[in-house]
Design a protein around this motif. Structure first.
Motif, PDB file in Angstrom:
ATOM      1  N   ALA A 141      90.394  24.867 -23.769  1.00 15.15           N
ATOM      2  CA  ALA A 141      90.820  25.072 -22.382  1.00 15.15           C
ATOM      3  C   ALA A 141      92.119  25.872 -22.385  1.00 15.15           C
ATOM      4  N   PRO A 142      92.511  26.432 -21.249  1.00 15.07           N
ATOM      5  CA  PRO A 142      93.779  27.185 -21.211  1.00 15.07           C
ATOM      6  C   PRO A 142      94.963  26.335 -21.658  1.00 15.07           C
ATOM      7  N   ASN A 180     101.526  32.877 -21.033  1.00 19.98           N
ATOM      8  CA  ASN A 180     100.236  33.007 -20.351  1.00 19.98           C
ATOM      9  C   ASN A 180      99.444  34.132 -21.007  1.00 19.98           C
ATOM     10  N   ASP A 181      98.459  33.752 -21.796  1.00 23.48           N
ATOM     11  CA  ASP A 181      97.646  34.717 -22.538  1.00 23.48           C
ATOM     12  C   ASP A 181      96.182  34.339 -22.333  1.00 23.48           C
ATOM     13  N   PRO A 182      95.416  35.184 -21.648  1.00 25.14           N
ATOM     14  CA  PRO A 182      94.011  34.835 -21.373  1.00 25.14           C
ATOM     15  C   PRO A 182      93.158  34.687 -22.626  1.00 25.14           C
ATOM     16  N   GLY A 183      93.622  35.266 -23.735  1.00 22.28           N
ATOM     17  CA  GLY A 183      92.868  35.134 -24.976  1.00 22.28           C
ATOM     18  C   GLY A 183      93.225  33.902 -25.779  1.00 22.28           C
ATOM     19  N   MET A 184      94.146  33.085 -25.271  1.00 22.95           N
ATOM     20  CA  MET A 184      94.630  31.911 -26.001  1.00 22.95           C
ATOM     21  C   MET A 184      94.140  30.635 -25.337  1.00 22.95           C
ATOM     22  N   GLU A 185      93.662  29.712 -26.168  1.00 21.96           N
ATOM     23  CA  GLU A 185      93.173  28.429 -25.671  1.00 21.96           C
ATOM     24  C   GLU A 185      93.699  27.299 -26.547  1.00 21.96           C
ATOM     25  N   CYS A 186      93.759  26.103 -25.972  1.00 18.97           N
ATOM     26  CA  CYS A 186      94.232  24.923 -26.693  1.00 18.97           C
ATOM     27  C   CYS A 186      93.203  23.804 -26.601  1.00 18.97           C
ATOM     28  N   ALA A 187      93.365  22.812 -27.479  1.00 27.51           N
ATOM     29  CA  ALA A 187      92.426  21.691 -27.488  1.00 27.51           C
ATOM     30  C   ALA A 187      93.041  20.515 -28.227  1.00 27.51           C
ATOM     31  N   LYS A 188      92.434  19.361 -28.065  1.00 26.05           N
ATOM     32  CA  LYS A 188      92.778  18.160 -28.807  1.00 26.05           C
ATOM     33  C   LYS A 188      91.559  17.759 -29.639  1.00 26.05           C
ATOM     34  N   LYS A 238      91.216  34.052 -29.431  1.00 28.00           N
ATOM     35  CA  LYS A 238      89.824  34.466 -29.623  1.00 28.00           C
ATOM     36  C   LYS A 238      89.728  35.868 -30.225  1.00 28.00           C
ATOM     37  N   ALA A 239      88.721  36.048 -31.052  1.00 26.90           N
ATOM     38  CA  ALA A 239      88.494  37.332 -31.709  1.00 26.90           C
ATOM     39  C   ALA A 239      88.346  38.438 -30.673  1.00 26.90           C
ATOM     40  N   ASP A 258     102.884  26.286 -31.696  1.00 27.15           N
ATOM     41  CA  ASP A 258     103.987  27.114 -31.212  1.00 27.15           C
ATOM     42  C   ASP A 258     104.071  28.450 -31.940  1.00 27.15           C
ATOM     43  N   THR A 259     103.739  28.462 -33.238  1.00 28.50           N
ATOM     44  CA  THR A 259     103.962  29.656 -34.060  1.00 28.50           C
ATOM     45  C   THR A 259     102.890  30.715 -33.887  1.00 28.50           C
ATOM     46  N   LEU A 260     101.620  30.328 -33.840  1.00 29.13           N
ATOM     47  CA  LEU A 260     100.544  31.321 -33.813  1.00 29.13           C
ATOM     48  C   LEU A 260     100.669  32.295 -32.641  1.00 29.13           C
ATOM     49  N   PRO A 261     100.925  31.822 -31.417  1.00 25.85           N
ATOM     50  CA  PRO A 261     101.042  32.792 -30.312  1.00 25.85           C
ATOM     51  C   PRO A 261     102.166  33.805 -30.519  1.00 25.85           C
ATOM     52  N   LEU A 262     103.265  33.378 -31.154  1.00 26.99           N
ATOM     53  CA  LEU A 262     104.381  34.278 -31.399  1.00 26.99           C
ATOM     54  C   LEU A 262     104.072  35.272 -32.519  1.00 26.99           C
ATOM     55  N   ALA A 263     103.178  34.880 -33.434  1.00 27.39           N
ATOM     56  CA  ALA A 263     102.835  35.722 -34.581  1.00 27.39           C
ATOM     57  C   ALA A 263     101.563  36.534 -34.344  1.00 27.39           C
ATOM     58  N   LYS A 264     101.010  36.445 -33.166  1.00 30.59           N
ATOM     59  CA  LYS A 264      99.716  37.069 -32.861  1.00 30.59           C
ATOM     60  C   LYS A 264      99.661  38.538 -33.270  1.00 30.59           C
ATOM     61  N   ALA A 265     100.673  39.307 -32.902  1.00 30.98           N
ATOM     62  CA  ALA A 265     100.650  40.749 -33.171  1.00 30.98           C
ATOM     63  C   ALA A 265     100.634  41.049 -34.661  1.00 30.98           C
TER      64      ALA A 265
END
Length: 489
Positions: free
Chosen positions: A46-47, A60-68, A91-92, A113-120
């Motif tokens: 989910a977002p 806010n990144d439409p390609g990013m999702e989170c889950a438990k 997402k790919a 926390d780290t993956l969204p910042l390292a995405k590029a």
């Protein structure tokens, strides 16, 4: 000098667990199991709602999702209580060939926390993989370990290092008693297997950096037939002793400081060519009188932490130069920001769980409980090498730790797995190069890739040679030749 918690664990944070000086016993870590975890259901993505950038604002990144993902608290009692692992995925962007799971280090670092910042930095891999990371058990959103008031332990000085450690451990036991016996890398490896099943991949594709190489090696040892394409960058040798580790890392940071000093001289930087005396003078001044930074203070301990943090990568050397130069002129803002990045302090003044979860995981990963004489000897040895980062490490904390440690995570043997690419950097201060060939040998299936340049983590160094080799392996399955060497970037 009086000490904060930061100086007590300075050379251990974001590196590795305590080590042992005795052969590993055959007892299993509590919660450990050699059986395959019961498969979980598919993940309900989910977002994301609570992932923030460095400015404290929600990403806010439409390609990013989170889950438990629910997993057993105790793998020896899988039908019992569950805890939730927090996951994130990006997402790919193209034709998907699977998921690539990341652990960026620690132990105790937040992958969410780290993956969204390292995405590029991983855009080339994101074209074919869903990039996935997680907060390991005991970290931030995943049954987090708490140990009293982090601000107190980071900012306040203590006369007696051992008494500080004893008080810190008592706070951990008070706040987190239920989860403390069920942490450690063996349990985290079993969580990785749960993640593999939940994302629907037949084999785990994995990218581990720093402590993440230890987690990946333990997974490969437990589940060799489930190893897909594995990269272990900034490799850790889990078998070395407590004392050996502290000394090797202190030498590594001394080497990085000297490389920075040499670079400064070549560029005729503002600090000149003889940086160490200038830094020593600054630390002495801050010891006598901390610098005011708004409603906070830059103390000698926090300045040392900021300098230490900037030595991790060549890319942050300009921040080190800027921070020291500014502090000499009475402005401690940059060094305080660098220290905050290391201790996990957020823009709103709260802290991540790093300062608590790192020792909680590390002390469970080792049976070693160094006595006071050993800790003193390590402090004296590191003081002679590089006084700025001299530390007894986790010895005092692990000695008082309430949960029994195990050496199961030190036994590495991935015989039967697919090839595992192990990367070591000649100028890596945090995980010295000699650990990489040792880990590759322990795995039995390791393929060594050497990077000749500076910095902690070769893939993020900017080396096109390293990037090409690792991308070709992860995207196409092209295994580098054994002992491939890449020049400095």
């Amino acid at each position: 000098m009086k000490k904060t918690l930061t100086t007590t664990i300075l050379c251990a944070l974001a590196l590795a667990a305590c080590s042992t000086q005795t052969p590993p016993p055959k007892q299993a870590q509590k919660g450990g199991s050699t059986s395959t975890p019961t498969p979980t259901s598919a993940i309900a993505w989910a977002p994301c709602t609570d992932v923030q950038g460095p400015d404290g604002k929600t990403i806010n990144d439409p390609g990013m999702e989170c889950a438990k993902l629910p997993v057993p608290l105790d793998y020896a009692a899988q039908g019992g209580e569950k805890i939730d692992l927090a996951l994130v995925r990006i997402k790919a962007t193209g034709a998907k060939q699977g998921s690539l799971v990341f652990n960026f280090g620690g132990p105790g670092g937040s992958g969410v926390d780290t993956l969204p910042l390292a995405k590029a930095l991983f855009a080339g891999l994101n074209s074919s993989y869903d990039l996935v990371s997680f907060d390991p058990r005991g970290v931030d959103r995943s049954a987090p370990v708490k140990c009293g008031d982090t601000e107190k332990y980071v900012s306040e000085s203590f006369e007696d290092d051992d008494k500080m450690a004893e008080q810190f451990v008592a706070d951990c036991q008070k706040d987190s008693a239920k989860v403390l016996p069920h942490l450690g890398t063996v349990n985290a490896a079993q969580d990785l297997e749960q993640i593999r099943v939940a994302v629907g991949d037949d084999k785990l594709n994995y990218f581990g950096i720093s402590y993440g190489t230890h987690l990946g090696a333990v997974y490969a040892t437990k589940y060799p037939q489930k190893v897909g394409r594995f990269v272990l960058d900034a490799a850790l040798d889990p078998t070395i002793t407590f004392e050996e580790r502290a000394i090797a890392q202190t030498k590594g940071f001394k080497q990085a400081f000297e490389a920075f000093e040499k670079d400064c001289a070549a560029r005729k930087c503002k600090l000149g060519g003889d940086v160490e005396p200038a830094v020593d003078k600054l630390i002495d001044q801050l010891e006598a009188k901390p610098l005011k930074v708004k409603d906070r203070e830059l103390t000698a301990d926090l300045a040392s932490t900021g300098i230490f943090a900037a030595l991790y990568a060549k890319q942050t050397w300009p921040l080190l130069e800027q921070g020291v130069t500014a502090a000499q002129q009475g402005d401690g803002t940059m060094l305080l920001l660098l220290a905050d990045s290391y201790t996990g302090r957020k823009p709103d003044g709260t802290y991540s769980t790093m300062m608590a979860s790192m020792p909680a995981i590390s002390c469970l990963d080792s049976s070693e409980r160094p006595d006071e004489a050993t800790v003193d000897r390590v402090e004296q040895a590191t003081e002679k090498i590089f006084p700025l980062v001299a530390s007894g490490g986790l010895g005092s904390i692990c000695r008082h730790w309430p949960a029994k440690g195990s050496d199961e995570a030190k036994r590495i043997d991935a015989t039967g797995s697919a090839p595992i690419v192990v990367v070591g950097g000649k100028g890596d201060p945090a995980t010295p190069y000699e650990w990489a060939p040792k880990l590759a040998a322990q795995l039995k299936t390791g393929v060594l890739l050497t990077y000749e340049g500076e910095g902690h983590g070769a893939y993020l160094s900017g080396s096109s040679c390293v990037t090409r080799a690792i991308d070709a392996y992860l995207l196409k399955g092209e295994v580098p030749q054994q002992n491939t060497t890449c020049p400095a970037a």
